[in-house]
Design a protein around this motif. Sequence first.
Motif, PDB file in Angstrom:
ATOM      1  N   PRO A 187       0.801  -1.228   0.000  1.00 13.85           N
ATOM      2  CA  PRO A 187       0.000   0.000   0.000  1.00 13.85           C
ATOM      3  C   PRO A 187       0.834   1.279   0.000  1.00 13.85           C
ATOM      4  O   PRO A 187       0.352   2.323  -0.422  1.00 13.85           O
ATOM      5  CB  PRO A 187      -0.849  -0.107   1.272  1.00 13.85           C
ATOM      6  CG  PRO A 187      -0.164  -1.100   2.127  1.00 13.85           C
ATOM      7  CD  PRO A 187       0.630  -2.004   1.237  1.00 13.85           C
ATOM      8  N   THR A 188       2.084   1.209   0.433  1.00 13.35           N
ATOM      9  CA  THR A 188       2.871   2.447   0.477  1.00 13.35           C
ATOM     10  C   THR A 188       3.233   2.932  -0.922  1.00 13.35           C
ATOM     11  O   THR A 188       3.350   4.118  -1.154  1.00 13.35           O
ATOM     12  CB  THR A 188       4.160   2.276   1.299  1.00 13.35           C
ATOM     13  OG1 THR A 188       4.898   1.188   0.755  1.00 13.35           O
ATOM     14  CG2 THR A 188       3.852   2.005   2.757  1.00 13.35           C
ATOM     15  N   CYS A 189       3.421   1.994  -1.863  1.00  6.15           N
ATOM     16  CA  CYS A 189       3.826   2.435  -3.201  1.00  6.15           C
ATOM     17  C   CYS A 189       2.867   1.984  -4.280  1.00  6.15           C
ATOM     18  O   CYS A 189       3.004   2.371  -5.430  1.00  6.15           O
ATOM     19  CB  CYS A 189       5.229   1.951  -3.527  1.00  6.15           C
ATOM     20  SG  CYS A 189       5.387   0.175  -3.428  1.00  6.15           S
ATOM     21  N   GLY A 190       1.880   1.144  -3.921  1.00 11.44           N
ATOM     22  CA  GLY A 190       0.905   0.715  -4.914  1.00 11.44           C
ATOM     23  C   GLY A 190       1.350  -0.467  -5.756  1.00 11.44           C
ATOM     24  O   GLY A 190       0.669  -0.835  -6.700  1.00 11.44           O
ATOM     25  N   ASP A 191       2.506  -1.061  -5.442  1.00  8.23           N
ATOM     26  CA  ASP A 191       2.933  -2.247  -6.182  1.00  8.23           C
ATOM     27  C   ASP A 191       1.928  -3.374  -5.952  1.00  8.23           C
ATOM     28  O   ASP A 191       1.495  -3.605  -4.827  1.00  8.23           O
ATOM     29  CB  ASP A 191       4.318  -2.714  -5.706  1.00  8.23           C
ATOM     30  CG  ASP A 191       5.424  -1.825  -6.221  1.00  8.23           C
ATOM     31  OD1 ASP A 191       5.103  -0.832  -6.902  1.00  8.23           O
ATOM     32  OD2 ASP A 191       6.590  -2.119  -5.947  1.00  8.23           O
TER      33      ASP A 191
END
Lengths: 429, 149
Positions: free
Chosen positions: B38-42
């Motif tokens: 969730p921090t980078c959307g990967d």
Amino acid sequence: MELATPLADAEVLRLRRDFPALNQQVHGRDLVYLDSGATSQKPVSVLDAERSFYEHENSAVHRGAHTLAANATELFENARATVARFVGARENEIVWTSNATEGLNLIAYGMSNASLGRGGADAARFVLTEGDEILTTEGEHHANLVPWQELAARTGATLRHIPVADDGTLRMDEAERLITGRTKLVTFTHVSNVTGVLNPVDDLVRMARAVGALVVLDACQSAPHRVLDLAALDVDFAVFSGHKMLAPTGIGVLYGRAELLDALPPFLTGGSMITTVTLEASGYLPAPQRFEAGTQKVSQAIALAAAVDYLSSVGMDRIERWESELGARLVGGFSAIPGVRVLGPGTGVHRAGLVSVDVDGVHAHDVGQFLDDRGIAVRVGHHCAQPLHRRFGVTASTRASAYLYNTTADVDAAIDALAGVRAFFGASS
Amino acid sequence: MSGDLAGLYQQVILDHSREKHGFGLAPTADASSHQLNPTCGDELTLQLHATDGVIGSVTWEGAGCSISMASASLLHDLAPGLTYDEARERIALFRELMQSRGAGVEDEDELLGDAIVLEGVSKYVARVKCAMLAWVALEADLAQLDAAH
């Protein structure tokens, strides 16, 4: 009106000596800090203000008859007056919060409580019910979206949003259509934390006023960087965070027009915000105290005032013009790199000093890692704005954001580094 | 470029991040899990195809940084022929390697194959999650198979 002289590199380099954290090396390179949109570095005067409070005045505010308590209270309330002047507000219109997120939740939960019948007839204007609409935009930080999703879910109101155009500006034709007699609240950011777009506050306030809707302004990316006169902007509420404007973490500001703050039911309740308390019920103080339950963020508020003094001594009009120049330089340099797409307005459009880009074939995390290796600090990811990134067809971007302590050399270093990214990751083809 | 950056982005990693071995989901799988950072959307979906307790192959799709993509590609090369327990052992060792802050772990060459090129990631705490994404997905797939039994 005569325009202020913007800062210039020589003066910025002198200012930079006031910021200890900027004087360090990262991976053997001088730090180039271009992540002030996330959080700013702190000048010595701010660090000293917080330390000095603990060395001299530390005691509980708004209670106790002893000298330290009186001195602490005076500093705490003077800080409120300083911040109020800085944004064109009156002292009783400034509520201390932990951060902007808490400020937005305070409004949302106050309205929620009003919708449950708290606050009586005075709070009627905050009541939401089925059929009412809350209007936000596609370009908001999650902090100005999620609390309204929750408020809508609790009250039965409908959440709508103003779409964002390809160039990052708000679709004002859609805003005209969406702002109707059902609209009870319009909330939007002053400056986008992703695109650097300046939203048309005057137009949105005029439309909201025409239908009697309340207006909330997210000033997180404007209060630290621009001359801000909230009374002149005629918004009902505004929020911003101290840590983005040279102050410590843990302190934020909610501005509200006095008559609204005095009518809004409280969010957090407990000590320090009451008049008479019986075992059954309690009366509440007027604003701002009615929203400041429990032990307050005293040293942080005092440090925020020191930050505001620092910014004022440099001159917000000069900072604004300097960052506008840095923003133009960033967007010009980034746009000229093959395979780099600027999210939002391109060159020649007035913008804030922050620019986000998508690099074709290279993920933002890899871009950020490559820049970090050259000592350049930027933000990567969705910057707490997933819907806006989805709007631009990406999941993440790389953002460079400038502040008063950045030079043109900082900007050029970022441009130069970004130009090398695609070749390094083999994305040139 | 610093030595650290060269250590992080070894040529093998950059090659795998582009070639993406095993990319493309099959119509069916014995287990499948979707993982999100969730921090980078990967994002990554990883399918497990197995026969009689032995991994036949893993297939996957996802979008993310070069580290997360290369890691999934390397896992695709490593997994075939492993029993579930052997796969779990390697996931545990890889996690330990990622948490080693550059120190490495014993038996890494023997058990992790080419995936040891990701050792440099362990010096970058913020990137460990990227490297772990596919391995966490495989772990979840194995848990699904356990639950089915």
